[in-house]
Scaffold this motif. Structure first.
Motif, PDB file in Angstrom:
ATOM      1  N   TYR A  31       0.806  -1.217   0.000  1.00  0.00           N
ATOM      2  CA  TYR A  31       0.000   0.000   0.000  1.00  0.00           C
ATOM      3  C   TYR A  31       0.845   1.277   0.000  1.00  0.00           C
ATOM      4  CZ  TYR A  31      -4.178  -2.763   0.938  1.00  0.00           C
ATOM      5  OH  TYR A  31      -5.207  -3.649   0.843  1.00  0.00           O
ATOM      6  N   GLY A  32       2.152   1.123   0.205  1.00  0.00           N
ATOM      7  CA  GLY A  32       3.008   2.298   0.280  1.00  0.00           C
ATOM      8  C   GLY A  32       2.764   3.104   1.531  1.00  0.00           C
ATOM      9  N   ASN A  33       2.323   2.416   2.606  1.00  0.00           N
ATOM     10  CA  ASN A  33       2.016   3.081   3.876  1.00  0.00           C
ATOM     11  C   ASN A  33       3.228   2.982   4.795  1.00  0.00           C
ATOM     12  OD1 ASN A  33       1.024   3.419   6.677  1.00  0.00           O
ATOM     13  ND2 ASN A  33      -0.972   3.615   5.677  1.00  0.00           N
ATOM     14  N   LYS A  34       3.849   4.131   5.075  1.00  0.00           N
ATOM     15  CA  LYS A  34       5.103   4.132   5.835  1.00  0.00           C
ATOM     16  C   LYS A  34       4.919   3.715   7.279  1.00  0.00           C
ATOM     17  CE  LYS A  34       7.271   7.633   2.888  1.00  0.00           C
ATOM     18  NZ  LYS A  34       6.187   7.601   1.887  1.00  0.00           N
ATOM     19  N   VAL A  35       3.760   4.046   7.864  1.00  0.00           N
ATOM     20  CA  VAL A  35       3.527   3.669   9.260  1.00  0.00           C
ATOM     21  C   VAL A  35       3.375   2.156   9.387  1.00  0.00           C
ATOM     22  CG1 VAL A  35       1.951   3.868  11.217  1.00  0.00           C
ATOM     23  CG2 VAL A  35       2.535   5.882   9.882  1.00  0.00           C
ATOM     24  N   MET A  36       2.668   1.539   8.445  1.00  0.00           N
ATOM     25  CA  MET A  36       2.531   0.076   8.457  1.00  0.00           C
ATOM     26  C   MET A  36       3.889  -0.597   8.287  1.00  0.00           C
ATOM     27  SD  MET A  36      -0.944  -0.707   6.285  1.00  0.00           S
ATOM     28  CE  MET A  36      -0.817  -2.469   6.537  1.00  0.00           C
ATOM     29  N   ILE A  37       4.699  -0.026   7.394  1.00  0.00           N
ATOM     30  CA  ILE A  37       6.028  -0.591   7.170  1.00  0.00           C
ATOM     31  C   ILE A  37       6.870  -0.494   8.439  1.00  0.00           C
ATOM     32  CG2 ILE A  37       8.178  -0.345   5.882  1.00  0.00           C
ATOM     33  CD1 ILE A  37       6.490   0.749   3.548  1.00  0.00           C
ATOM     34  N   ALA A  38       6.908   0.713   9.022  1.00  0.00           N
ATOM     35  CA  ALA A  38       7.727   0.925  10.222  1.00  0.00           C
ATOM     36  C   ALA A  38       7.234   0.098  11.396  1.00  0.00           C
ATOM     37  CB  ALA A  38       7.730   2.413  10.583  1.00  0.00           C
ATOM     38  N   GLY A  39       5.911   0.142  11.639  1.00  0.00           N
ATOM     39  CA  GLY A  39       5.355  -0.622  12.755  1.00  0.00           C
ATOM     40  C   GLY A  39       5.581  -2.113  12.597  1.00  0.00           C
ATOM     41  N   GLY A  40       5.381  -2.613  11.372  1.00  0.00           N
ATOM     42  CA  GLY A  40       5.597  -4.034  11.113  1.00  0.00           C
ATOM     43  C   GLY A  40       7.040  -4.440  11.320  1.00  0.00           C
ATOM     44  N   ILE A  41       7.964  -3.586  10.863  1.00  0.00           N
ATOM     45  CA  ILE A  41       9.386  -3.890  11.034  1.00  0.00           C
ATOM     46  C   ILE A  41       9.761  -3.889  12.509  1.00  0.00           C
ATOM     47  CG2 ILE A  41      11.717  -2.985  10.648  1.00  0.00           C
ATOM     48  CD1 ILE A  41      10.781  -2.083   7.883  1.00  0.00           C
ATOM     49  N   PHE A  42       9.248  -2.917  13.270  1.00  0.00           N
ATOM     50  CA  PHE A  42       9.549  -2.866  14.703  1.00  0.00           C
ATOM     51  C   PHE A  42       9.076  -4.130  15.411  1.00  0.00           C
ATOM     52  CE2 PHE A  42       9.158   2.039  14.518  1.00  0.00           C
ATOM     53  CZ  PHE A  42      10.444   2.115  14.028  1.00  0.00           C
ATOM     54  N   VAL A  43       7.823  -4.500  15.144  1.00  0.00           N
ATOM     55  CA  VAL A  43       7.258  -5.693  15.791  1.00  0.00           C
ATOM     56  C   VAL A  43       7.985  -6.960  15.341  1.00  0.00           C
ATOM     57  CG1 VAL A  43       5.189  -7.131  16.014  1.00  0.00           C
ATOM     58  CG2 VAL A  43       4.997  -4.638  16.096  1.00  0.00           C
TER      59      VAL A  43
END
Length: 462
Positions: free
Chosen positions: A235-247
């Motif tokens: 989706y090109g959603n940076k928050v999803m990318i960052a949150g997913g990577i953190f988790v």
């Protein structure tokens, strides 16, 4: 407007980082949780704003709002009702919802995607997100059922072999599809993959039990984070990318730490393999020395240094507050009291830390396993409350034991060990505890909450 949304997403991402940093300190953990939660609220609001600017149908916005409202109410009700013993099950259920969301995103996007014009990278990311999400969904549900005692371990060669076959298929089928060897539509193919992945999630968790369960919870949590990151890339959603990577990263690191704490190979956990006792191995009969409440209270009253080793039984008995009272009484007698925490004590990582924090036990009194073992000979009395496998000397002394090689709290090296147990039942790993038959070990039978209350009452009179 687009720049405003991107800046907001950046702020939300930074709040996740600050929240994680604060959570590394027990004193700042609540603040960190609030900061991260505020960042998530900001991200959701910005997503609604982005949807409005992109002229998303009003019906879709209503569905999104209702889904958030229902999820918020259900999450609040579940978290309010759950007891500390049920916290691991609740974590598994919440993790299942995250995995299920990632899987549904993959299916929905596959139905809308134009396979002829879609970029290959997006299709690969979509498949990866769908598979990891589906595995996390069913795997977490089975983990919750096993933790609740509703599903038994299925440690059979058939289950393990079937899981391995499915794992190979999930890797091989997408390759064959992209090379044109599977003549079906992309949407139908995604449903096939989702089905295989959900079945694999079940077969993956079924053989795993006993001391491996904390590893499974941590690993499934990581898988959900990875699935979220894949969806974020699509989706090109940076928050999803960052949150997913953190988790995902935090879950992997925690999983590796859990494996190290249990001397288990991550590959063996992934494959669902386990160690068996050698054929013909017979458990030796133990001579158990029982101790009374008054004798326990007297022993504690003369001790200068006491260690308390909490386990899942403490959570079951809901005796953490009485445990804190006992600590305060002993400290008034100038007795030094420490809590020695095994990394995998309980049913999930950090279970005992949260339990004791609920009873307002100062974090400085909590000692890690290695530090406790270094000073074990100095403790006059070690009180083991509800722990079993994590204090079993067989992990060091008996190569035939399924728990052999697992680092343990060496309570047997102290001057005296008192183990509080309801009965002589075995621990979660299902093996005999060699500690109970040692000369310096005594068993105090009874409910931990009742026993601790009586010990506290008698200490007040001594």
């Amino acid at each position: 407007m687009h720049a405003f949304i991107e800046i907001g997403y950046l702020i939300a991402t930074l709040s996740f980082l600050v929240g994680l940093k604060f959570m590394s300190s027990p004193k700042k953990a609540m603040t960190g949780n609030l900061i991260a939660a505020m960042g998530m609220v900001l991200a959701v609001v910005l997503t609604f704003i982005a949807a409005l600017t992109d002229t998303v149908p009003f019906t879709n916005l209503i569905i999104m709002f209702l889904a958030i409202a229902v999820g918020t109410v259900m999450g609040k009700r579940l978290s309010d009702k759950v007891e500390m013993t049920g916290m691991p099950q609740l974590v598994s259920l919440f993790n299942a919802t995250g995995g299920g969301c990632a899987m549904l995103l993959g299916l929905v996007e596959a139905n809308q995607m134009d396979i002829t014009t879609a970029v290959l990278g997006n299709k690969i990311l979509l498949i990866a997100g769908l598979i990891t999400g589906a595995v996390a969904l069913t795997g977490s549900i089975i983990a919750e059922r096993k933790l609740a005692g509703k599903v038994k371990d299925r440690r059979t060669k058939t289950v393990i072999f079937s899981a391995r076959i499915l794992l190979v298929l999930m890797v091989l089928l997408p390759v064959l599809y992209f090379f044109g060897f599977i003549p079906i539509g992309f949407s139908a193919f995604m449903y096939v993959l989702a089905t295989l992945a959900m079945v694999y999630g079940v077969l993956f968790v079924l053989p795993i039990g006993g001391a491996d369960m904390p590893v499974v919870i941590s690993l499934l949590n990581s898988i959900t984070g990875i699935a979220t990151a894949f969806a974020g890339f699509v989706y090109g959603n940076k928050v999803m990318i960052a949150g997913g990577i953190f988790v995902g990263a935090a879950g992997i690191l925690l999983t590796l730490l859990m494996c190290k704490a249990m001397n288990r190979s991550l590959l063996k956990v992934l494959a669902g393999t386990f160690k068996k006792s050698k054929n013909g191995a017979v458990e030796e009969e133990q001579e158990i020395k029982e101790i009374s409440i008054s004798e326990t209270a007297l022993s504690l009253s003369f001790a200068q240094k006491v260690a308390i080793v909490p386990g899942y039984g403490l959570a079951v008995a809901q005796a953490q507050h009485l445990c804190a009272q006992l600590q305060q009484l002993l400290e008034k007698r100038n007795c030094e009291v420490d809590y020695i925490i095994h990394p995998v004590a309980g049913r999930m990582p950090g279970h005992m830390n949260v339990l004791l924090a609920e009873a307002n036990v100062d974090y400085s009194r909590l000692k890690e396993m290695d530090e406790g073992n270094e000073n074990m000979a100095q403790y006059d009395t070690v009180l083991v409350i509800g722990a079993n496998d994590v204090v079993n000397p067989a992990a060091e002394n008996n190569p035939d034991s399924p728990v052999y090689g697992m680092p343990i709290i060496r309570t047997h090296e102290s001057k005296q060990v008192i183990v509080m147990k309801r009965s002589m039942g075995k621990g979660y790993a299902g093996v005999q505890n060699d500690l109970f038959g040692l000369d310096n070990c005594s068993i105090l039978f009874g409910d931990a909450k009742v026993s601790l209350q009586e010990i506290v009452n008698q200490l007040k009179l001594i």
